[in-house]
Design a protein around this motif. Sequence first.
Motif, PDB file in Angstrom:
ATOM      1  N   LEU A  40       0.878  -1.152   0.033  1.00 39.64           N
ATOM      2  CA  LEU A  40      -0.133   0.058  -0.002  1.00 39.64           C
ATOM      3  C   LEU A  40       0.901   1.350  -0.009  1.00 39.64           C
ATOM      4  O   LEU A  40       0.370   2.179  -0.505  1.00 39.64           O
ATOM      5  N   SER A  41       2.027   1.235   0.500  1.00 38.06           N
ATOM      6  CA  SER A  41       3.016   2.491   0.687  1.00 38.06           C
ATOM      7  C   SER A  41       4.234   2.122   0.470  1.00 38.06           C
ATOM      8  O   SER A  41       4.918   1.289   0.966  1.00 38.06           O
ATOM      9  N   ASP A  42       5.035   2.481  -0.605  1.00 40.18           N
ATOM     10  CA  ASP A  42       6.531   2.518  -0.627  1.00 40.18           C
ATOM     11  C   ASP A  42       7.037   3.912  -0.674  1.00 40.18           C
ATOM     12  O   ASP A  42       7.361   4.485  -1.653  1.00 40.18           O
ATOM     13  N   PRO A  43       7.103   4.643   0.543  1.00 38.82           N
ATOM     14  CA  PRO A  43       7.830   5.871   0.623  1.00 38.82           C
ATOM     15  C   PRO A  43       9.213   6.051  -0.030  1.00 38.82           C
ATOM     16  O   PRO A  43       9.541   7.170  -0.432  1.00 38.82           O
ATOM     17  N   SER A  45      10.355   4.379  -2.751  1.00 41.20           N
ATOM     18  CA  SER A  45      10.281   3.807  -4.013  1.00 41.20           C
ATOM     19  C   SER A  45      11.451   2.701  -4.309  1.00 41.20           C
ATOM     20  O   SER A  45      11.970   2.660  -5.029  1.00 41.20           O
ATOM     21  N   HIS A  88      10.628   0.555   4.940  1.00 39.48           N
ATOM     22  CA  HIS A  88       9.157   1.425   5.050  1.00 39.48           C
ATOM     23  C   HIS A  88       7.863   0.831   4.330  1.00 39.48           C
ATOM     24  O   HIS A  88       7.214   1.518   3.986  1.00 39.48           O
ATOM     25  N   LEU A  89       8.114  -0.411   4.028  1.00 42.59           N
ATOM     26  CA  LEU A  89       7.104  -0.950   3.158  1.00 42.59           C
ATOM     27  C   LEU A  89       5.740  -1.186   4.161  1.00 42.59           C
ATOM     28  O   LEU A  89       5.567  -1.884   5.017  1.00 42.59           O
ATOM     29  N   LEU A  90       4.547  -0.846   3.624  1.00 48.33           N
ATOM     30  CA  LEU A  90       3.412  -0.899   4.276  1.00 48.33           C
ATOM     31  C   LEU A  90       2.384  -1.891   3.516  1.00 48.33           C
ATOM     32  O   LEU A  90       2.290  -1.472   2.196  1.00 48.33           O
ATOM     33  N   GLY A  91       1.879  -2.912   3.882  1.00 50.89           N
ATOM     34  CA  GLY A  91       0.723  -3.691   3.353  1.00 50.89           C
ATOM     35  C   GLY A  91       0.892  -5.113   3.934  1.00 50.89           C
ATOM     36  O   GLY A  91       1.274  -5.136   5.282  1.00 50.89           O
TER      37      GLY A  91
END
Length: 593
Positions: A40-43, A45, A88-91
């Motif tokens: 959901l989030s890859d700040p 990249s 910092h990967l979210l999911g």
Amino acid sequence: MTFNRSNLFSLFLLHLLVPTQVQALNADGVLLLSFKYSILSDPLSVLRNWNYDDKTPCLWTGVTCTELGKPSTPDMFRVTSLVLPNKHLLGSIAPDLFSIPHLRILDLSSNFFNGSLPDSAFNATELSVISLGNNNLSGDLPTSINSVTNLQLLNLSANAFTGKIPLSLSLLKNLTVVSLTKNSFSGDIPGGFEAVQVLDLSSNFLNGSLPPDLGGRSLHYLSLSHNKLSGEIPPGFAAKFPANATVDLSFNNLTGPIPSSLSLLNQKAESFSGNPELCGKPLKTLCSIPSTLSNPPNIPENTSPAIAVKPRNSAPPTNSSTEQPNQTVKSKLKPSTIAGIIVADIVGLAIIGLFVLYVYQVRKRRRSPESSTFSFFTTCLDKNEAKKSKPSFVVEVNVTESPDAKTACGSCINGGRYDETSTSESDVENNNQQTVQAFDRTDGGRLKQNAQTKLITVDGETRLDLDTLLKASAYVLGTNVTRIVYKAVLENGTAFAVRRIETESCATTKVKDFEREVRAIAKIRHPNLVRIRGFCWGNDEKLLISDYVPNGSLLGSFTATKASSSSSTPSSQHPLSFEARVKIARGMARGLS
């Protein structure tokens, strides 16, 4: 017709091109893209270069491939490692990720993955490293974990897993490192970790008892701290542990003695702290020795002592119910408690003894005047009273008799009274002069200054040497049979009171001892006390130098009458009023204090 034919041709080309672009990526890459789409989030990249355009994912960030397939085919290079820690990967973790057949290393630790671990998490039978620590994963640990036979490292620490630890976890023979710390696992701890070298199950809610055989000879680190384990430590719990293994069982509810296994005896006491009921080495708490005394036999009172030694029967006594509680209380008294009581008794007696000795010494000092700091000086003065004075210095002066001499400074120093033959400086001014020897000896000789004659000042303020004192004008302030006090006036007009002390009547024979005691007296500073300025040390006698007080003695003021005050004598003192006498008494009390 032309328009329809052109449209059909375009559709045919699109149908051919799209499958060709999709088929450019091999199967492992497609599974990894499924994992990417679950993020959901890859700040940072991190996954921006994960695309369908590549034939293989081997150049993608965090992906490692190994040549395992047929040459010149898309599956020649297969994905064997996915390492993306602290990105910092979210999911959530997609189930397709575990469908990569040759995946061996999976490291997604220190991220923000949530949800539960899918049931297909252990379908990748070639996995040897699973590191998902420090995430937000929850739920139970799947029991299918035993299917990953090649698993060597399992790190699920710092998550929110619940439930029991699967018993099948200990069946993995290649498993060497297990870290399940900081979760919410409960229940019993499985045993039989034969190949495990590091086992960390701390900071959970494990509430069972310790297994009788936890690990084998390969275990080097074991941490079960901060759980709710209860019961005694089984004797064979650490029987197979190496002697240098680290074992931490702190902050549980374990009870009883610590087994005498070498690996447990080599631990620090902190490894067993937080278990109040544990005892034995390496703890300082000794285990209580169980009582082996049996109840005494029931012997009648009329039995003779010779027969009473051998009981008639082994029946329990009728009063066993009353004696049994007493024996239980005695058996619970630990040796450490007994030793503490004995030590406390000894310390208490020692304190009482020291207090009694202190009181005795204080009373002894109060009763004995010799214990005073100035006792030697008092002895010198008392002995000087019993002998005739033998002055050591000779100076010619002109003095006349005066009644005021008996009330001058000499009386202030020692409180004594002097004869009517005493003289004063006031009569010298009347020019009725008479030549006397003020510091003369009884044998008529004169003592000259030599190396053994010393004058020492002790107040730190007065500047006076022996030559100056010898040249001073001396006047007799008061004399009696055994003592004499002079008033010495220096060339600059400074006046001092000088009192003679014979060496024969003083116990101190060393100048250092005499100086030390005089300095102790000189340190006393009070408005109602005459200050000591110094002393002169000679072979035969000594001189004590103090301030000259011109107001007469206290005794003269107390004994003065109105008749004497009305006389024309200049030295007459006025009688003191009652208020003045009270003020003087208070000042004397302050001086004595």
